[in-house]
Scaffold this active site. Structure first.
Site, PDB file in Angstrom:
ATOM      1  N   TYR A 102       6.591  50.849 -86.315  1.00  0.00           N
ATOM      2  CA  TYR A 102       5.973  50.297 -85.304  1.00  0.00           C
ATOM      3  C   TYR A 102       6.766  49.383 -84.640  1.00  0.00           C
ATOM      4  O   TYR A 102       7.486  48.666 -84.754  1.00  0.00           O
ATOM      5  CB  TYR A 102       4.811  49.374 -86.029  1.00  0.00           C
ATOM      6  CG  TYR A 102       3.769  48.834 -84.934  1.00  0.00           C
ATOM      7  CD1 TYR A 102       2.838  49.379 -84.479  1.00  0.00           C
ATOM      8  CD2 TYR A 102       4.298  47.485 -84.336  1.00  0.00           C
ATOM      9  CE1 TYR A 102       2.045  48.909 -83.397  1.00  0.00           C
ATOM     10  CE2 TYR A 102       3.425  46.788 -83.534  1.00  0.00           C
ATOM     11  CZ  TYR A 102       2.316  47.627 -83.082  1.00  0.00           C
ATOM     12  OH  TYR A 102       1.249  47.069 -81.775  1.00  0.00           O
ATOM     13  N   GLU A 190       3.159  49.951 -76.348  1.00  0.00           N
ATOM     14  CA  GLU A 190       3.363  50.367 -77.918  1.00  0.00           C
ATOM     15  C   GLU A 190       3.751  51.541 -78.234  1.00  0.00           C
ATOM     16  O   GLU A 190       3.222  52.442 -77.476  1.00  0.00           O
ATOM     17  CB  GLU A 190       1.753  49.820 -78.364  1.00  0.00           C
ATOM     18  CG  GLU A 190       1.860  49.983 -79.760  1.00  0.00           C
ATOM     19  CD  GLU A 190       0.310  49.878 -80.441  1.00  0.00           C
ATOM     20  OE1 GLU A 190       0.021  48.819 -80.713  1.00  0.00           O
ATOM     21  OE2 GLU A 190      -0.235  51.095 -80.533  1.00  0.00           O
TER      22      GLU A 190
END
Length: 377
Positions: A102, A190
């Protein structure tokens, strides 16, 4: 403002970030054509909606061959995911995933800067990781005067990778993603997941971006991507008329002068067991036209069972507000109960003007709120 994954990936590619090859499609036949253009055996079919949790909802499927592709495309198109209807899908090349990570940049109000967040626990359950194991998410506050120099990018990369070769590949990813965030006035950029493939390559196979609405005038290309839903259209219309409106989904419509008072009003409604339908700050004006527009907005919500008008008269006098309300409701005909609380300058005169009308008049905020909640039941 949010954009779709495929739009974010296009921006990623423009900034040199490694993304998988994919094509957006709006029908099963479009998906079949895309499959031919990609010229690979396995493809991933992903719903395009403004929300997360697509995989858990069945909106992400792996297709091995055209037959499976047709089935998955037909199943996903038209699917409802958290209230969003899927009207387009992304068909992309399937990659051989070895590990998932992530990576994101988000604007943080506490530090008044962008924060780089990285974790070895990438994928669908990152929210659960944040809730149960926050120590697995590493955060780096970015000094806006220096950005993301090599040493900081390497430090972050070592939180994800042990192999120096992979670290070196990750460094430009972190730097380019930050450049994209800053140059587009984004509030979020993101990658979830950033993957390490079996071939040793690092690739962004998902992309998510949101942008600061107040900066869109500087980015006409990004502003053109905006596809507001019905509630967002209402909010934009309210803004054009000079007041702030946010839909909340309850049944007590709120019309208040002042943002702080509006928030306190919503808190009071919840305290007494009710549910606010909206946040609506009409400002300090007693202009009947503004009241009419605000009431049309509130009454346009079919869930609203009662309207609570909470006015604190400072510079604006309560008797002027009362006159404005009376004039406005000569033009508005509704069976929805209206509760009015007037406090402040000339409050007695204002309440006197409303006596004998169909309004439910209260003196205190608590009295008005309890009255509104009772009427809503």
């Amino acid at each position: 403002m949010k954009i779709y994954e495929y739009q974010a990936k296009e921006m990623f590619a423009d900034y040199g970030l490694p993304v998988d090859k994919s094509i957006v499609c709006r029908s099963v036949e479009d998906a079949v054509k895309a499959y031919g253009q990609l010229d690979v055996q396995k493809v991933i079919v992903k719903a395009q909606v403004y929300t997360g949790g697509r995989g858990k909802a069945g909106g992400v499927k792996l297709a091995n061959g055209e037959a499976e592709l047709r089935k998955h495309a037909a199943d996903i198109l038209g699917m409802d995911i958290k209230g969003f209807t899927v009207d387009r899908i992304l068909v992309g090349q399937a990659v051989n995933i070895d590990k998932e990570y992530y990576v994101s940049y988000v604007i943080d109000r506490s530090s008044k800067a962008a924060i780089l967040m990285v974790s070895r626990e990438g994928g669908m359950d990152i929210e659960e990781v944040a809730r149960t194991s926050p120590e697995k998410i590493h955060k780096f506050v970015i000094d806006p005067s220096i950005g993301v120099p090599d040493y900081l990018a390497r430090e972050a990369a070592f939180k994800l990778f042990d192999d120096i070769t992979q670290v070196r590949k990750a460094v430009p990813v972190f730097q380019k993603l930050y450049k994209l965030l800053i140059e587009t006035d984004a509030s979020l950029a993101e990658i979830n997941p950033l993957v390490l493939t079996s071939e040793g390559e690092i690739m962004a196979i998902d992309a998510k971006m949101t942008f600061d609405d107040n900066a869109l005038y500087r980015h006409p290309r990004i502003a053109a991507l905006n596809e507001p839903n019905e509630e967002e259209k209402k909010e934009q219309s309210a803004k054009s008329k000079g007041f702030s409106y946010v839909h909340l989904g309850g049944d007590i419509g709120c019309m208040v002068n002042g943002a702080g008072l509006a928030m306190a009003t919503m808190d009071m409604i919840k305290l007494y067991g009710g549910n606010p339908a909206n946040f609506l700050d009409i400002g300090g004006s007693s202009n009947p036209t503004k009241v009419i527009e605000a009431m049309k907005l509130l009454l346009g919500d079919r869930n609203v069972k009662v309207v609570l008008i909470n006015i604190f008269g400072g510079i604006t006098r309560c008797d002027d507000v009362a006159k404005g309300l009376l004039e406005a409701f000569h033009q508005i005909k509704t069976e929805v109960p209206i509760v009015i609380r007037l406090t402040g300058t000339n409050e007695k005169e204002g309440r006197a003007l409303l006596q004998g009308t169909h309004f439910h008049v209260a003196e205190t905020m608590g009295e008005a709120t309890q009255m509104a909640v009772k009427l809503s039941k």
